[in-house]
Scaffold this motif. Structure first.
Motif: not given
Length: 176
Positions: A56-83
């Motif tokens: 069953t394909p994911l819908d936008d509601a299924d993807r939202r928490p996943w994207l938010d988690s990945i976004g947090r991971w990116l934000h943390e690395r960007d803020t730390a400067g580690s990339g």
């Protein structure tokens, strides 16, 4: 003096549908560029994984928490400067917008291949929950990178090391 994005290690999302080699290429890039790596599939909830495993394909509601988690991971690395480098299908522009909101300087490396190549690769994988039956829904959902999006699109047909070689030259960041 504040650090600018030109002096920071890049934050990169390797995107594309299943079977493009996101994980393989991202791992090679992370190793070459000495950047932290995260597998986007690891950010999915058990419920989302079960849904995909059932075909069953994911819908936008299924993807939202996943994207938010990945976004947090990116934000943390960007803020730390580690990339960092993370894999994420990021099939729609609005999904990439979510990641961009968390990390405005993010670079999207979008990998492509023919449907036949993708089916062949997916059918040969073991231990992955993504069935070949979901490929067509991903291809139908895909919105390729627009010209105004910070990133590059690469054909993932060549060997992963060749794709990584090309990608390394396209990704902005400190001298490598």
């Amino acid at each position: 003096m504040p650090r600018t994005t030109e002096h920071r290690a890049p934050c990169i999302v390797v995107t594309g549908v299943a079977g493009t080699g996101k994980t393989t290429v991202a791992r090679l890039l992370a190793q070459r560029m000495a950047l932290p790596f995260a597998e986007g599939d690891d950010f999915h909830s058990p419920t989302a994984i079960a849904k995909m495993s059932a075909g069953t394909p994911l819908d936008d509601a299924d993807r939202r928490p996943w994207l938010d988690s990945i976004g947090r991971w990116l934000h943390e690395r960007d803020t730390a400067g580690s990339g960092g480098i993370v894999t994420c299908s990021a099939l729609k522009r609005r999904y990439r917008d979510t990641l961009r909101a968390a990390c405005p300087s993010v670079f999207f490396l979008h990998l492509t291949a023919t449907r036949a190549q993708l089916l062949d690769r997916i059918s040969k994988r073991t231990g992955h929950y993504m069935p070949t039956s979901l490929l067509d829904s991903q291809l139908a959902t895909l919105e390729p990178l627009a010209l105004d999006e910070h990133g590059a699109t690469l054909d993932a047909s060549p060997a992963p090391r060749t794709v990584a070689d090309t990608a390394t030259r396209l990704i902005p960041g400190p001298a490598r």
